[in-house]
Design an enzyme around this catalytic site. Sequence first.
Site, short mmCIF file in Angstrom:
data_model
loop_
_atom_site.label_atom_id
_atom_site.label_comp_id
_atom_site.label_asym_id
_atom_site.label_seq_id
_atom_site.Cartn_x
_atom_site.Cartn_y
_atom_site.Cartn_z
CE LYS A 1 -42.51 -40.28 -18.50
NZ LYS A 1 -41.72 -39.50 -19.48
CE1 TYR B 1 -38.01 -43.26 -20.60
CE2 TYR B 1 -37.26 -42.65 -18.41
CZ TYR B 1 -38.25 -42.72 -19.36
OH TYR B 1 -39.51 -42.24 -19.08
CG ASN C 1 -43.84 -36.93 -21.00
OD1 ASN C 1 -43.46 -37.49 -19.98
ND2 ASN C 1 -43.57 -37.37 -22.21
CG HIS D 1 -42.75 -44.80 -20.30
ND1 HIS D 1 -41.92 -44.44 -21.33
CD2 HIS D 1 -42.80 -46.16 -20.33
CE1 HIS D 1 -41.50 -45.53 -21.95
NE2 HIS D 1 -42.01 -46.59 -21.36
CD GLU E 1 -40.78 -49.82 -22.00
OE1 GLU E 1 -42.01 -49.66 -21.86
OE2 GLU E 1 -40.09 -49.08 -22.73
P1 CMP Z 1 -41.17 -41.25 -22.46
O1 CMP Z 1 -42.33 -41.77 -23.22
O2 CMP Z 1 -41.05 -41.63 -21.02
O3 CMP Z 1 -39.84 -41.75 -23.21
C1 CMP Z 1 -38.66 -40.98 -23.26
C2 CMP Z 1 -38.81 -39.67 -22.59
O4 CMP Z 1 -37.82 -38.72 -22.89
C3 CMP Z 1 -40.07 -39.00 -23.08
O5 CMP Z 1 -41.18 -39.66 -22.57
C4 CMP Z 1 -39.88 -37.57 -22.62
O6 CMP Z 1 -40.41 -37.35 -21.32
C5 CMP Z 1 -38.37 -37.47 -22.56
N1 CMP Z 1 -37.87 -36.48 -23.52
C6 CMP Z 1 -38.00 -36.52 -24.84
N2 CMP Z 1 -37.39 -35.42 -25.40
C7 CMP Z 1 -36.90 -34.70 -24.36
C8 CMP Z 1 -36.20 -33.47 -24.27
N3 CMP Z 1 -35.87 -32.78 -25.36
N4 CMP Z 1 -35.86 -33.04 -23.04
C9 CMP Z 1 -36.17 -33.75 -21.93
N5 CMP Z 1 -36.84 -34.94 -21.96
C10 CMP Z 1 -37.20 -35.40 -23.16
#
Ligand code: CMP
Length: 143
Positions: free
Chosen positions: A9, A49, A112, A115, A126
Amino acid sequence: MERTFLMVKPDGVQRNIIGEIVSRFERKGFQLVGAKLMQIPTNLAEQHYGEHKEKPFFGELVDFITSGPVFAMVWEGENVIATARQMMGSTNPKDAQPGTIRGDFGLTVGKNVIHGSDSPESAEREINLFFKEEELVNYSKLM
Ligand code: CMP
């Protein structure tokens, strides 16, 4: 052979840990079959998403993933979907074990670092959203 979609990311790209992340999957024994550094357009982010459309953080999620370059990848190998998820660690870095990518490099659930597809169905969806078949290489003749 199983394939998954993984993406460093914008926070991971900005922190210069693309190489570190690629290295972990290489050392594990998986093969990189496609990769590109790209800026995700809003419509692609919304499609990617789509399952989170109704969530309160959807806008924030799309804004973040389109905020800077990402490194999109397709990896191949035995059980790669589940194993890559284990190597990534829990979605929320505060719950992720040390030694996992998010446990070692992540701080917040939004930023985080990486993905990864969560099932064979999402991997196929995807991969097809981000890559054309001709952008993926084939190693089978070498083995
Ligand atoms: P990802 O695996 O990319 O898939 C969905 C993403 O939503 C997840 O990682 C997080 O980065 C994001 N996400 C999940 N919960 C929250 C939250 N409460 N606030 C912001 N982002 C979120």
